[in-house]
Scaffold this motif. Structure first.
Motif, PDB file in Angstrom:
ATOM      1  N   MET A  95      -1.359   5.231  -2.947  1.00 27.99           N
ATOM      2  CA  MET A  95      -2.573   5.463  -2.139  1.00 27.99           C
ATOM      3  C   MET A  95      -2.909   6.947  -2.495  1.00 27.99           C
ATOM      4  O   MET A  95      -4.250   7.038  -2.536  1.00 27.99           O
ATOM      5  CB  MET A  95      -2.289   5.312  -0.629  1.00 27.99           C
ATOM      6  N   GLN A  96      -2.175   7.551  -3.035  1.00 30.39           N
ATOM      7  CA  GLN A  96      -2.325   8.950  -3.506  1.00 30.39           C
ATOM      8  C   GLN A  96      -3.019   9.052  -4.681  1.00 30.39           C
ATOM      9  O   GLN A  96      -4.320   9.730  -5.030  1.00 30.39           O
ATOM     10  CB  GLN A  96      -0.917   9.755  -3.624  1.00 30.39           C
ATOM     11  N   ARG A 116     -14.484  11.953 -10.022  1.00 29.76           N
ATOM     12  CA  ARG A 116     -15.481  10.894 -10.211  1.00 29.76           C
ATOM     13  C   ARG A 116     -16.049  10.983 -11.941  1.00 29.76           C
ATOM     14  O   ARG A 116     -16.426   9.911 -12.445  1.00 29.76           O
ATOM     15  CB  ARG A 116     -16.846  10.963  -9.403  1.00 29.76           C
ATOM     16  N   ASN A 129     -12.453  -7.308  -1.964  1.00 29.93           N
ATOM     17  CA  ASN A 129     -11.546  -5.950  -1.855  1.00 29.93           C
ATOM     18  C   ASN A 129     -11.876  -5.340  -0.610  1.00 29.93           C
ATOM     19  O   ASN A 129     -13.053  -4.800  -0.399  1.00 29.93           O
ATOM     20  CB  ASN A 129     -11.992  -5.074  -3.034  1.00 29.93           C
ATOM     21  N   LEU A 169      -4.909   6.424  -5.780  1.00 30.42           N
ATOM     22  CA  LEU A 169      -6.481   6.169  -5.506  1.00 30.42           C
ATOM     23  C   LEU A 169      -7.385   7.147  -5.238  1.00 30.42           C
ATOM     24  O   LEU A 169      -8.315   7.435  -5.534  1.00 30.42           O
ATOM     25  CB  LEU A 169      -6.324   4.956  -4.404  1.00 30.42           C
ATOM     26  N   ALA A 170      -6.616   7.894  -4.083  1.00 35.17           N
ATOM     27  CA  ALA A 170      -7.369   9.326  -3.734  1.00 35.17           C
ATOM     28  C   ALA A 170      -7.740  10.118  -4.678  1.00 35.17           C
ATOM     29  O   ALA A 170      -8.820  10.566  -4.796  1.00 35.17           O
ATOM     30  CB  ALA A 170      -6.723   9.867  -2.630  1.00 35.17           C
ATOM     31  N   GLN A 171      -6.595  10.439  -5.416  1.00 34.00           N
ATOM     32  CA  GLN A 171      -6.931  11.135  -6.839  1.00 34.00           C
ATOM     33  C   GLN A 171      -8.185  10.674  -7.657  1.00 34.00           C
ATOM     34  O   GLN A 171      -9.033  11.541  -8.218  1.00 34.00           O
ATOM     35  CB  GLN A 171      -5.755  11.602  -7.574  1.00 34.00           C
ATOM     36  N   ARG A 172      -8.126   9.352  -7.879  1.00 38.63           N
ATOM     37  CA  ARG A 172      -9.017   8.925  -8.632  1.00 38.63           C
ATOM     38  C   ARG A 172     -10.316   9.011  -8.020  1.00 38.63           C
ATOM     39  O   ARG A 172     -11.530   9.282  -8.806  1.00 38.63           O
ATOM     40  CB  ARG A 172      -8.968   7.359  -8.801  1.00 38.63           C
ATOM     41  N   ALA A 173     -10.688   8.872  -6.792  1.00 39.21           N
ATOM     42  CA  ALA A 173     -11.607   8.989  -6.147  1.00 39.21           C
ATOM     43  C   ALA A 173     -12.202  10.382  -6.198  1.00 39.21           C
ATOM     44  O   ALA A 173     -13.401  10.512  -6.434  1.00 39.21           O
ATOM     45  CB  ALA A 173     -11.710   8.615  -4.643  1.00 39.21           C
ATOM     46  N   ARG A 174     -11.448  11.541  -6.221  1.00 42.10           N
ATOM     47  CA  ARG A 174     -11.842  12.966  -6.502  1.00 42.10           C
ATOM     48  C   ARG A 174     -12.362  13.092  -7.792  1.00 42.10           C
ATOM     49  O   ARG A 174     -12.942  14.169  -7.775  1.00 42.10           O
ATOM     50  CB  ARG A 174     -10.839  13.670  -5.877  1.00 42.10           C
ATOM     51  N   MET A 230     -17.341   9.060  -2.782  1.00 36.61           N
ATOM     52  CA  MET A 230     -16.174   9.217  -3.179  1.00 36.61           C
ATOM     53  C   MET A 230     -14.977   9.891  -2.487  1.00 36.61           C
ATOM     54  O   MET A 230     -13.649   9.583  -2.374  1.00 36.61           O
ATOM     55  CB  MET A 230     -16.025   9.751  -4.779  1.00 36.61           C
ATOM     56  N   ALA A 250      -7.859   6.226   1.506  1.00 35.74           N
ATOM     57  CA  ALA A 250      -6.747   6.010   0.740  1.00 35.74           C
ATOM     58  C   ALA A 250      -5.549   6.905   1.331  1.00 35.74           C
ATOM     59  O   ALA A 250      -4.570   6.556   1.529  1.00 35.74           O
ATOM     60  CB  ALA A 250      -6.881   6.378  -0.665  1.00 35.74           C
ATOM     61  N   ARG A 251      -6.051   8.151   2.000  1.00 38.03           N
ATOM     62  CA  ARG A 251      -4.949   8.922   2.765  1.00 38.03           C
ATOM     63  C   ARG A 251      -4.463   8.337   4.132  1.00 38.03           C
ATOM     64  O   ARG A 251      -3.337   8.816   4.488  1.00 38.03           O
ATOM     65  CB  ARG A 251      -5.526  10.336   2.731  1.00 38.03           C
ATOM     66  N   TYR A 307       0.810  -1.278   0.024  1.00 42.04           N
ATOM     67  CA  TYR A 307      -0.031  -0.029   0.088  1.00 42.04           C
ATOM     68  C   TYR A 307       1.028   1.358  -0.119  1.00 42.04           C
ATOM     69  O   TYR A 307       0.876   2.051   0.916  1.00 42.04           O
ATOM     70  CB  TYR A 307      -1.024  -0.016   1.225  1.00 42.04           C
ATOM     71  N   SER A 308       1.766   1.407  -1.021  1.00 39.74           N
ATOM     72  CA  SER A 308       2.717   2.431  -0.911  1.00 39.74           C
ATOM     73  C   SER A 308       2.066   3.800  -1.166  1.00 39.74           C
ATOM     74  O   SER A 308       0.951   4.041  -1.547  1.00 39.74           O
ATOM     75  CB  SER A 308       3.563   2.382  -2.295  1.00 39.74           C
ATOM     76  N   LEU A 316     -13.905   7.292   0.141  1.00 36.36           N
ATOM     77  CA  LEU A 316     -12.945   6.569  -0.451  1.00 36.36           C
ATOM     78  C   LEU A 316     -11.511   7.215  -0.318  1.00 36.36           C
ATOM     79  O   LEU A 316     -10.439   6.653   0.090  1.00 36.36           O
ATOM     80  CB  LEU A 316     -13.251   6.102  -1.826  1.00 36.36           C
ATOM     81  N   ALA A 317     -11.511   8.504  -0.639  1.00 34.81           N
ATOM     82  CA  ALA A 317     -10.269   9.311  -0.928  1.00 34.81           C
ATOM     83  C   ALA A 317      -9.613   9.403   0.434  1.00 34.81           C
ATOM     84  O   ALA A 317      -8.508   9.235   0.584  1.00 34.81           O
ATOM     85  CB  ALA A 317     -10.582  10.774  -1.393  1.00 34.81           C
ATOM     86  N   ARG A 350      -3.311   5.373   5.012  1.00 34.72           N
ATOM     87  CA  ARG A 350      -3.154   3.888   5.043  1.00 34.72           C
ATOM     88  C   ARG A 350      -2.952   3.249   6.402  1.00 34.72           C
ATOM     89  O   ARG A 350      -2.924   2.006   6.414  1.00 34.72           O
ATOM     90  CB  ARG A 350      -1.990   3.927   3.999  1.00 34.72           C
ATOM     91  N   TYR A 368      -5.215   0.442   7.573  1.00 36.35           N
ATOM     92  CA  TYR A 368      -5.500  -0.793   6.943  1.00 36.35           C
ATOM     93  C   TYR A 368      -5.339  -2.065   8.012  1.00 36.35           C
ATOM     94  O   TYR A 368      -4.345  -1.952   8.862  1.00 36.35           O
ATOM     95  CB  TYR A 368      -4.654  -1.015   5.858  1.00 36.35           C
ATOM     96  N   TYR A 397     -14.813   8.369 -14.584  1.00 36.92           N
ATOM     97  CA  TYR A 397     -15.372   6.867 -14.455  1.00 36.92           C
ATOM     98  C   TYR A 397     -15.936   6.645 -15.940  1.00 36.92           C
ATOM     99  O   TYR A 397     -16.760   7.503 -16.343  1.00 36.92           O
ATOM    100  CB  TYR A 397     -16.386   6.646 -13.445  1.00 36.92           C
ATOM    101  N   PHE A 422     -12.648   0.716 -10.495  1.00 38.26           N
ATOM    102  CA  PHE A 422     -12.009   1.676  -9.757  1.00 38.26           C
ATOM    103  C   PHE A 422     -10.462   1.486  -9.296  1.00 38.26           C
ATOM    104  O   PHE A 422      -9.661   2.250  -9.902  1.00 38.26           O
ATOM    105  CB  PHE A 422     -12.713   2.092  -8.385  1.00 38.26           C
ATOM    106  N   ILE A 423     -10.382   0.334  -8.771  1.00 35.78           N
ATOM    107  CA  ILE A 423      -8.968  -0.181  -8.504  1.00 35.78           C
ATOM    108  C   ILE A 423      -8.144  -0.361  -9.908  1.00 35.78           C
ATOM    109  O   ILE A 423      -6.798  -0.017  -9.875  1.00 35.78           O
ATOM    110  CB  ILE A 423      -9.007  -1.541  -7.513  1.00 35.78           C
ATOM    111  N   GLY A 425     -19.056  -0.973 -10.499  1.00 36.89           N
ATOM    112  CA  GLY A 425     -17.433  -0.938 -10.511  1.00 36.89           C
ATOM    113  C   GLY A 425     -17.001  -1.582  -9.189  1.00 36.89           C
ATOM    114  O   GLY A 425     -15.906  -1.827  -9.236  1.00 36.89           O
ATOM    115  N   PHE A 426     -17.692  -1.393  -8.096  1.00 40.13           N
ATOM    116  CA  PHE A 426     -17.155  -1.683  -6.829  1.00 40.13           C
ATOM    117  C   PHE A 426     -17.087  -3.129  -6.580  1.00 40.13           C
ATOM    118  O   PHE A 426     -16.450  -3.538  -6.048  1.00 40.13           O
ATOM    119  CB  PHE A 426     -18.009  -1.053  -5.603  1.00 40.13           C
TER     120      PHE A 426
END
Lengths: 466, 466
Positions: free
Chosen positions: A122-123, A132, B342, A125-130, B122, B129-130, A117-118, B125-126, B132, B135, A135, A344-345, B315-316
């Motif tokens: 994770m950054q 939307r 997941n 992932l967070a950016q992706r989530a923001r 979302m 992700a921040r 989970y480097s 989720l973000a 970590r 987990y 998608y 998403f992942i 997608g989840f």
């Protein structure tokens, strides 16, 4: 009676009288047509009837062979025939037992999540989530996210394995990949070859699919025993094998290129498929990534399965299979089970991989695991009695320990569980008449007060085992 | 000859002579022991032998019954027997065909993603992700994230269905839930009852598992035809049924509480399991959420399957099954296939659901879908010829359209695909001797220039169908 039935009946008498030995090749359809005077169609129908009766079996492109007489199966020295495997309940109880956070997790199969989970991932992932709006309308249907498949294909190409994104199917983790590959290549009752000591997930999957299992023992020096392999494939109508050749779980060995090449030749000669479980491929300590069997595969006989579970995080459940011509068949199976993989992942991973963060992360991960594995190895081999053998190989994060035969590793596991220490007993990885006397230790955890204490308790439990 | 073989043989003669009718109950073990003078064990062995020969079958707690003579299966008016279903390739080609972004997606099964993936979710989720460090060490093994299961259990309890988190197993989406439930309750060759018109995923799953399928037609008024159901379960040794009773896909109906209660009684009387596919349960337009069959279930015969795919995002890939006493058996299957779901998304969903954002989001979603469905319905029913029937029900986002019989909906689908419009032909949802003449339209997309244009082209294609 049809002509084909007539022919089938007379061939049946011949087979039962012992005219051919088990696994001997029958005359080809054409030869049989010539000698018998029947048409090709008639001969084919007769052969198919005999196959349906279990008297003969066919191998793609190679023709028909005499089946083993079930009453006279000889168990060769190097192979064991397991009609039915029942490891699932053991594994289930074991996995439940080590789930508590109180337990020092030497028994688990995943690296310390602190190493995965480097933060870059994770950054991402967070950016992706923001964002939307980025998608896709549809969830990512099989074969999965194209960008991700391109990046995976690229990694194969970098190793000299020509790969097209369409060869790759994204799966819900590595075990799903193995399972889909097995379902694609086998039907219940088929023979499969496994290593004697193997990841329990493979045992479970073969059990679930009702396959007949032949196992070959590990070679003490080379990992894979080619002689045992030859012996097995010559004596049993093996359709597919499932092998782990790089950073083998649980033992740890990596098979040499020379042996892989020989294996590839044998697969080709006997037209046997290989499902290669290669989820530890990135965790080598030397300078060069070990080759996968895909590298030596000339005839699309290898389905290579891997995942990001051991490098980025098992919680993501993203794996893949290099499926080649079996891609469509695997996608069919997905449409009937999980439908698709978390989109998403997938898209976040594609983003992450495209920035070369992954290589940097892998380098750090390998160095850390190398350091930790050395530390554990030094510590254990110094403090354990000489009757124990700690097997060391330069990759991965497992140490495999052979205990003196009188130490039952199941008993040890239960005793240590009382002290909140989890270990994996050999019984999870092999079936044997003998008492299990092996341990797998996960050494991806920093040696601190807590873990060192646990190691000391483990060592003490072995020394004072009664 | 053993006594049990002797008894089996004489019973066999009796059965073959027609002493009992198909599906008639055999004397109980105890009765048989008394009348025959053999011991209970002997009788049991004889019955098991006859069962192995396929002459009789057993039903848990109810005893043994005479099997259908395979040569004389009568197809009752209300039921169709499909020995083998082959819908998978059709569905595969169909799903591939509508994947392009150029295509107006009236054919897809998911709501417009603009309506899902809510910004609060979302954000959650973000945030996850921040952080970590939050987990878990282990990936979330079956049965899945405890917090998430608690929140799901709570939703059942709010409907008056007593539920413990341990009743719930998290799955990789709703289809995975159905599939795991099917695998747990059936073995190849078992009889399953399906609705005649049904979500194609259910067809595929039953095909894959080698089940024998009995179908019952929909009731034009009530959705579920209880008479047909009774007829089917009285005439076939049905072990399990898979039904959709709320916001049925593709037709749209919701079965009344009164009929559900009757159905529950029938399930109990015949000791038949129900796998309930309820993935649209939250998309009702009225004030009250429809009850699931779990509400009426006294004997743990119902496995209720649902997911977040139609409310938060397909997608989840997060679904679940209310497994009750079958929880462990389903977890076993997961350990042999996807291993786990997941964990990142699971914990983010648990976070999101615990803040009541979900209820607010659902309210907005329902209102939007209600408005859109009404708009589409008005538009289509006004502009389509009177020979077409647009079925309207107050839930979900599908409109099911019955075309005049001479309009082949497969032909229509191909013609519209040329114009970049995707529709779902009835052929995906039923098997019939007749030419398919139904459409399913996804009306979750805002009516703008583009979608309205596509609707006009669809209407024109129907009017000018040759």
């Amino acid at each position: 009676m049809y002509k084909s039935e007539q022919l089938a009946l007379s061939l049946k008498h011949l087979i039962e009288s012992g005219a051919w030995k088990a696994h001997e090749k029958l005359p080809s359809l054409r030869q049989q047509a010539e000698t018998s005077g029947f048409s090709l169609i008639t001969v084919m129908n007769a052969y198919q009837e005999l196959e349906a009766q279990g008297l003969i079996y066919s191998k793609e492109k190679l023709g028909y062979f005499i089946a083993e007489d079930p009453d006279s199966v000889e168990i060769a020295k190097t192979v064991i025939l397991n009609e039915k495997i029942e490891i699932n309940s053991t594994v289930f109880r074991y996995l439940k037992s080590i789930q508590s956070e109180q337990i020092v997790p030497f028994g688990i199969a995943f690296p310390d999540s602190q190493l995965l989970y480097s933060s870059k991932l994770m950054q991402t992932l967070a950016q992706r989530a923001r964002h939307r709006l980025s998608y896709e309308q549809m969830p990512s249907l099989p074969p999965g996210n194209l960008e991700l498949r391109k990046l995976i294909a690229q990694r194969y190409c970098m190793q000299g394995i020509p790969t097209d994104p369409s060869d790759i199917v994204i799966t819900s983790g590595g075990l799903d990949a193995l399972n889909l590959a097995l379902q694609t290549l086998t039907k219940p009752g088929d023979y499969i070859l496994l290593q004697e000591t193997i990841f329990y997930g493979a045992w479970q999957a073969t059990e679930h699919l009702g396959l007949k299992v032949i196992t070959i023992p590990e070679h003490p020096e080379h990992g894979l025993d080619l002689e045992a392999f030859k012996n097995a494939v010559s004596n049993y109508p093996i359709k597919v094998c499932l092998l782990m050749l790089n950073s083998h779980n649980p033992i740890g060995f990596t098979v040499s290129d020379e042996i892989k090449l020989q294996l590839a030749k044998l697969l080709q000669e006997h037209q046997i498929y290989l499902i290669e479980d290669d989820v530890y491929e990135e965790l080598y300590f030397d300078h060069k990534k070990p080759l996968s069997m895909k590298y030596f595969d000339q005839q699309n006989l290898v389905l290579h399965c891997s995942s990001f579970s051991k490098t980025l995080g098992a919680g993501f459940r993203i794996g893949w299979v290099y499926a080649g011509k079996f891609s469509e068949s695997i996608q069919h199976l997905q449409l009937m089970s999980t439908l698709s993989v978390n989109s998403f992942i997938q898209s976040a991973l594609a983003d992450y991989l495209s920035h070369r963060y992954y290589e940097k992360h892998l380098k750090t991960l390998r160095n850390t695991l190398k350091r930790l594995k050395n530390q554990y190895y030094q510590y254990l081999s110094k403090k354990l009695p000489e009757t124990c053998k700690v097997h060391y190989y330069p990759s991965g994060y497992f140490l495999w320990i052979t205990l003196p035969e009188q130490i039952n590793s199941n008993v040890l596991y239960h005793a240590l569980l009382q002290q909140n220490i989890g270990i994996a007993s050999g019984a999870l990885f092999y079936r044997s008449e003998q008492t299990p006397h092996h341990l797998r230790i996960n050494c991806s955890f920093e040696l601190n007060q807590n873990t060192q204490n646990a190691l000391d308790l483990l060592i003490s439990a072995i020394i004072h085992f009664k």
